[in-house]
Design a protein around this motif. Structure first.
Motif, PDB file in Angstrom:
ATOM      1  N   ILE A 148       0.897  -1.286  -0.027  1.00  0.00           N
ATOM      2  CA  ILE A 148      -0.054   0.019  -0.173  1.00  0.00           C
ATOM      3  C   ILE A 148       0.984   1.204   0.047  1.00  0.00           C
ATOM      4  N   GLY A 149       0.700   1.955  -1.007  1.00  0.00           N
ATOM      5  CA  GLY A 149       1.616   3.074  -1.185  1.00  0.00           C
ATOM      6  C   GLY A 149       3.187   2.563  -1.099  1.00  0.00           C
ATOM      7  N   GLU A 150       3.901   3.188  -0.310  1.00  0.00           N
ATOM      8  CA  GLU A 150       5.367   2.932  -0.238  1.00  0.00           C
ATOM      9  C   GLU A 150       5.664   1.745   0.783  1.00  0.00           C
ATOM     10  N   GLN A 151       4.507   1.235   1.437  1.00  0.00           N
ATOM     11  CA  GLN A 151       4.388   0.190   2.475  1.00  0.00           C
ATOM     12  C   GLN A 151       4.671  -1.132   1.668  1.00  0.00           C
ATOM     13  N   ASP A 152       5.481  -2.156   1.998  1.00  0.00           N
ATOM     14  CA  ASP A 152       5.011  -3.501   1.536  1.00  0.00           C
ATOM     15  C   ASP A 152       5.460  -4.408   3.015  1.00  0.00           C
ATOM     16  N   VAL A 153       4.210  -4.939   3.422  1.00  0.00           N
ATOM     17  CA  VAL A 153       4.228  -5.715   4.637  1.00  0.00           C
ATOM     18  C   VAL A 153       3.644  -7.082   4.466  1.00  0.00           C
ATOM     19  N   THR A 154       4.110  -8.147   5.462  1.00  0.00           N
ATOM     20  CA  THR A 154       3.676  -9.333   5.306  1.00  0.00           C
ATOM     21  C   THR A 154       2.731  -9.675   6.580  1.00  0.00           C
ATOM     22  N   LEU A 155       1.504 -10.023   6.294  1.00  0.00           N
ATOM     23  CA  LEU A 155       0.591 -10.479   7.664  1.00  0.00           C
ATOM     24  C   LEU A 155       0.626 -11.902   7.787  1.00  0.00           C
ATOM     25  N   GLY A 156       0.448 -12.437   8.825  1.00  0.00           N
ATOM     26  CA  GLY A 156       0.246 -13.696   9.262  1.00  0.00           C
ATOM     27  C   GLY A 156      -0.927 -13.687  10.174  1.00  0.00           C
ATOM     28  N   PRO A 157      -1.412 -15.096  10.543  1.00  0.00           N
ATOM     29  CA  PRO A 157      -2.727 -15.437  11.051  1.00  0.00           C
ATOM     30  C   PRO A 157      -2.825 -14.347  12.387  1.00  0.00           C
ATOM     31  N   GLY A 158      -3.945 -14.022  12.537  1.00  0.00           N
ATOM     32  CA  GLY A 158      -4.479 -12.895  13.728  1.00  0.00           C
ATOM     33  C   GLY A 158      -3.870 -11.508  13.625  1.00  0.00           C
ATOM     34  N   GLU A 159      -3.216 -11.210  12.533  1.00  0.00           N
ATOM     35  CA  GLU A 159      -2.825  -9.812  12.243  1.00  0.00           C
ATOM     36  C   GLU A 159      -3.911  -9.224  11.325  1.00  0.00           C
ATOM     37  N   ALA A 160      -4.127  -7.906  11.502  1.00  0.00           N
ATOM     38  CA  ALA A 160      -5.073  -7.111  10.939  1.00  0.00           C
ATOM     39  C   ALA A 160      -4.596  -5.795  10.285  1.00  0.00           C
ATOM     40  N   ALA A 161      -5.170  -5.327   9.450  1.00  0.00           N
ATOM     41  CA  ALA A 161      -4.678  -3.984   8.773  1.00  0.00           C
ATOM     42  C   ALA A 161      -6.123  -3.002   8.367  1.00  0.00           C
ATOM     43  N   GLU A 162      -5.804  -2.022   8.263  1.00  0.00           N
ATOM     44  CA  GLU A 162      -6.836  -1.164   7.789  1.00  0.00           C
ATOM     45  C   GLU A 162      -6.160  -0.065   6.912  1.00  0.00           C
ATOM     46  N   PHE A 163      -6.828   0.199   5.634  1.00  0.00           N
ATOM     47  CA  PHE A 163      -6.357   1.183   4.831  1.00  0.00           C
ATOM     48  C   PHE A 163      -7.300   2.076   4.139  1.00  0.00           C
ATOM     49  N   ASP A 164      -6.950   3.097   3.381  1.00  0.00           N
ATOM     50  CA  ASP A 164      -7.730   3.731   2.537  1.00  0.00           C
ATOM     51  C   ASP A 164      -7.595   3.331   1.150  1.00  0.00           C
ATOM     52  N   THR A 165      -8.598   2.870   0.537  1.00  0.00           N
ATOM     53  CA  THR A 165      -8.457   2.142  -0.804  1.00  0.00           C
ATOM     54  C   THR A 165      -8.196   3.193  -1.977  1.00  0.00           C
ATOM     55  N   ARG A 166      -8.120   4.485  -1.685  1.00  0.00           N
ATOM     56  CA  ARG A 166      -7.847   5.474  -2.518  1.00  0.00           C
ATOM     57  C   ARG A 166      -6.240   5.347  -2.858  1.00  0.00           C
ATOM     58  N   ILE A 167      -5.552   4.946  -1.743  1.00  0.00           N
ATOM     59  CA  ILE A 167      -4.156   4.947  -1.915  1.00  0.00           C
ATOM     60  C   ILE A 167      -3.754   3.540  -2.706  1.00  0.00           C
ATOM     61  N   PRO A 168      -2.782   3.599  -3.685  1.00  0.00           N
ATOM     62  CA  PRO A 168      -2.722   2.383  -4.501  1.00  0.00           C
ATOM     63  C   PRO A 168      -2.319   1.131  -3.691  1.00  0.00           C
ATOM     64  N   HIS A 169      -2.802   0.020  -3.821  1.00  0.00           N
ATOM     65  CA  HIS A 169      -2.941  -1.078  -3.012  1.00  0.00           C
ATOM     66  C   HIS A 169      -2.806  -2.362  -3.967  1.00  0.00           C
ATOM     67  N   TRP A 170      -2.294  -3.481  -3.309  1.00  0.00           N
ATOM     68  CA  TRP A 170      -2.198  -4.732  -3.856  1.00  0.00           C
ATOM     69  C   TRP A 170      -1.955  -5.696  -2.888  1.00  0.00           C
ATOM     70  N   LEU A 171      -2.861  -7.000  -2.998  1.00  0.00           N
ATOM     71  CA  LEU A 171      -2.642  -8.071  -1.936  1.00  0.00           C
ATOM     72  C   LEU A 171      -2.443  -9.429  -2.761  1.00  0.00           C
ATOM     73  N   ALA A 172      -1.884 -10.217  -1.960  1.00  0.00           N
ATOM     74  CA  ALA A 172      -1.459 -11.668  -2.589  1.00  0.00           C
ATOM     75  C   ALA A 172      -1.168 -12.420  -1.374  1.00  0.00           C
TER      76      ALA A 172
END
Length: 199
Positions: A148-172
């Motif tokens: 998301i934007g300049e951030q590149d993070v990896t989330l594991g089970p039990g982790e959460a995130a919230e973000f504004d979808t007007r910021i360029p984002h990608w999930l996989a």
């Protein structure tokens, strides 16, 4: 959906509770049986039998009582609660599976999203997208890569995130297997607040 016999049974249950509801409302209004009798012209004994369930309710009795107690029909015979179950649908977009967990009319949309695993040695190239809204997600299983934007993070089970979808984002998914995610999306772009009652 209830069949006609079930509906009939629910109606009978509602009718059987009218007397008790009228008594409850009379007491909330701080009225005695004698006062209600004087206002409605219905004898105290009839009112008492109606409240105790020994007299079947009918319009000739209920309407004047409701007027005297300043009640609406819904106060006396509550509407049946709709079926709370959500009709779930599943669709696949580019290999990612979306299972709906909320009705279409809901102000926020909830999904169980399954991101497919990538073949060994293949690294997915981010193709960020932008759209209106606010998204909150929770990783149920696997590992999820969120760019998301300049951030590149990896989330594991039990982790959460919230973000504004007007910021360029990608999930996989990243790692050996797929990633399962609970996603709550607000189309209006409002921040999503989850509330939980304490135990």
């Amino acid at each position: 959906m209830p069949n006609w016999q079930e509906r009939s049974g629910m109606l009978d249950d509602s009718l059987a509770l009218i007397g008790a509801r009228l008594k409850n409302w009379r007491e909330k209004r701080s009225m005695t049986l004698a006062e209600l009798s004087e206002t409605t012209g219905i004898s105290s004994s009839t009112l008492s039998r109606l409240e105790s369930g020994k007299r079947a309710p009918n319009l000739e009795l209920v309407v004047p009582i409701a007027r005297a107690l300043r009640l609406e029909l819904d106060d006396i015979v509550p509407r049946a609660a709709p079926d709370p179950r959500v009709k779930r649908t599943t669709k696949s977009i580019g290999g990612t599976q979306y299972e709906t967990l909320s009705p279409e009319s809901s102000p926020v949309q909830t999904y169980k999203v399954t991101f497919p695993a990538h073949p060994p040695g293949v690294v997915a190239v981010p193709e960020p997208k932008v759209h209106d809204g606010q998204e909150w997600l929770y990783v149920l299983s696997g590992r999820l890569r969120l760019v998301i934007g300049e951030q590149d993070v990896t989330l594991g089970p039990g982790e959460a995130a919230e973000f504004d979808t007007r910021i360029p984002h990608w999930l996989a998914a990243t790692g050996a297997g797929p990633a399962e995610v609970l996603s709550i999306f607000s189309k209006e772009g409002k921040r999503i607040h989850l509330r939980a009652r304490g135990g």
